[in-house]
Design a protein around this motif. Structure first.
Motif, PDB file in Angstrom:
ATOM      1  N   THR A 101      40.801 -18.225  25.700  1.00 12.29           N
ATOM      2  CA  THR A 101      41.693 -19.381  25.714  1.00 12.29           C
ATOM      3  C   THR A 101      42.579 -19.398  24.474  1.00 12.29           C
ATOM      4  OG1 THR A 101      40.065 -20.667  26.954  1.00 12.29           O
ATOM      5  CG2 THR A 101      41.798 -21.890  25.835  1.00 12.29           C
ATOM      6  N   ASN A 102      41.961 -19.240  23.308  1.00 12.91           N
ATOM      7  CA  ASN A 102      42.705 -19.244  22.045  1.00 12.91           C
ATOM      8  C   ASN A 102      42.972 -17.795  21.632  1.00 12.91           C
ATOM      9  OD1 ASN A 102      43.671 -19.496  19.411  1.00 12.91           O
ATOM     10  ND2 ASN A 102      42.342 -21.238  18.944  1.00 12.91           N
ATOM     11  N   GLN A 103      44.065 -17.233  22.132  1.00 13.48           N
ATOM     12  CA  GLN A 103      44.343 -15.830  21.875  1.00 13.48           C
ATOM     13  C   GLN A 103      44.670 -15.564  20.410  1.00 13.48           C
ATOM     14  OE1 GLN A 103      47.071 -14.039  24.652  1.00 13.48           O
ATOM     15  NE2 GLN A 103      45.991 -14.850  26.437  1.00 13.48           N
ATOM     16  N   ARG A 104      45.346 -16.497  19.765  1.00 15.46           N
ATOM     17  CA  ARG A 104      45.689 -16.304  18.352  1.00 15.46           C
ATOM     18  C   ARG A 104      44.425 -16.140  17.516  1.00 15.46           C
ATOM     19  NH1 ARG A 104      49.521 -20.427  14.800  1.00 15.46           N
ATOM     20  NH2 ARG A 104      49.460 -19.223  12.839  1.00 15.46           N
ATOM     21  N   ARG A 105      43.437 -16.975  17.763  1.00 14.79           N
ATOM     22  CA  ARG A 105      42.170 -16.885  17.027  1.00 14.79           C
ATOM     23  C   ARG A 105      41.445 -15.577  17.343  1.00 14.79           C
ATOM     24  NH1 ARG A 105      36.711 -18.621  17.725  1.00 14.79           N
ATOM     25  NH2 ARG A 105      35.777 -19.384  15.760  1.00 14.79           N
ATOM     26  N   PHE A 106      41.467 -15.178  18.621  1.00 22.51           N
ATOM     27  CA  PHE A 106      40.780 -13.947  19.022  1.00 22.51           C
ATOM     28  C   PHE A 106      41.430 -12.725  18.382  1.00 22.51           C
ATOM     29  CE2 PHE A 106      39.991 -10.423  22.004  1.00 22.51           C
ATOM     30  CZ  PHE A 106      38.608 -10.443  22.018  1.00 22.51           C
TER      31      PHE A 106
END
Length: 343
Positions: A101-106
């Motif tokens: 869901t949170n691609q930036r964090r991943f």
């Protein structure tokens, strides 16, 4: 006499899956044992431990996660001066699309994790392209070594005669593999003379059996202890995966000269040059249409010699040998680390 290069492979997945089989192939190969001595070390996933390994090169087949990141930092800190390589067996463009869901964090996780290693090994060219496109690490830090196992037993599987009638799905019964879509698509095919054999175990089994209920053409065969025996029984292998870093089943099927149909996604695209076919789109209608199209042909392929002559195992082992030799040279030429730098 020159001492062989010592390499330790760290593994946190001991299931009978792709990681285990790929590492087994490296360890059992005579091609690399004379100059390079490999060993495997099983570690607990994400567990913090201070271990200085008796090796020149440490190869991580570990899972990169926020939970495991501290243990990867400790691995690096405990093995100052040793070359570290990470093999990314799991993460791909489609994995992120389906699961994150949170691609930036991943992506921040992967950049931080990958930064701890001297080299990153991608298991397919498609995966390597994604690493670079997302700037997960510098392009010159990535080496692509397509996964492999001993394919000789698969190349010895006898050809199938007659029309293509028995289709197979081989792998974990998991959402990733897309067997749910395949079963629905297969049930939509009107032909009474075709069969679908599902080989594997997993948490999706009950759901898949419910989807298949009422269609006697679909058979669940359980875990395939011998993928060779499984492939010997079928004409066509279908891989409707939602994501796939590479796909060992694909090269096994092609080595056995079975028709292979795949989703056009991630590392499965690497198999196009070997003769894999693809669904036009990932939809029930397209999967059904492809099954009907293949049913109209004879089993096997005119490309038998092309498929069976591909020296994938030799390429895999030679690339590993070259990469490890490169790391040995880099280690020799690396500037000495001073006590102040360690502190």
């Amino acid at each position: 006499m020159t001492c062989p290069l010592k390499v330790v492979h760290l593994v946190d997945d001991t299931t009978a899956g792709g990681v285990t089989r790929v590492v087994d192939f490296i360890l059992s190969s005579n091609a690399t044992q004379s100059e390079i001595r490999h060993e495997r070390q099983i570690v607990s996933r994400g567990k913090l431990q201070v271990t200085r390994y008796d090796a020149d090169v440490i190869v991580s087949h570990l899972t990169v996660s926020w939970r495991s990141l501290p243990s990867l930092l400790l691995l690096k800190a405990s093995n100052v001066g040793k070359r570290l390589i990470h093999v990314e067996h799991s993460y791909t463009e489609a994995f992120v699309a389906h699961n994150v869901t949170n691609q930036r964090r991943f992506f921040s996780l992967l950049r931080n994790g990958f930064s701890l290693f001297d080299r990153i090994v991608s298991v397919s060219f498609a995966q390597a392209d994604w690493f670079v496109a997302q700037k997960l690490c510098a392009g010159d830090k990535v080496s692509t070594i397509q996964s492999c196992v001993d394919l000789a037993p698969f190349q010895d599987i006898p050809m199938r005669d007659g029309p293509a009638r028995i289709f197979a799905a081989i792998g974990r019964l998991d959402r990733q593999k897309g067997f749910d879509a395949l079963i629905v698509a297969f049930k939509a095919c009107a032909a009474e003379d075709i069969r679908l054999h599902v080989f594997g175990e997993g948490e999706e089994e009950e759901h898949l059996r419910a989807l298949a209920a009422g269609d006697t053409r679909i058979e669940f065969k359980g875990f395939a202890a011998s993928p060779i025996d499984a492939l010997a029984q079928v004409d066509v292998v279908i891989m409707p995966s939602r994501w796939e870093a590479y796909g060992l089943v694909a090269i096994e099927a092609l080595s056995a000269n079975r028709t292979l149909i795949c989703t056009d996604v991630d590392g499965l695209r690497d198999h196009k040059s070997l003769g894999a076919e693809f669904f036009e789109q990932y939809s029930i209608g397209c999967i059904s249409s492809k099954i009907a199209e293949v049913r109209s042909r004879a089993a096997g392929s005119a490309k038998e010699n092309d498929r069976r002559s591909k020296p994938l195992g030799e390429i895999f082992l030679s690339k590993w040998q070259a990469l490890l030799s490169e790391q040995q040279e880099a280690s020799v030429n690396r500037p000495a680390i001073t006590s102040s730098e360690v502190q």
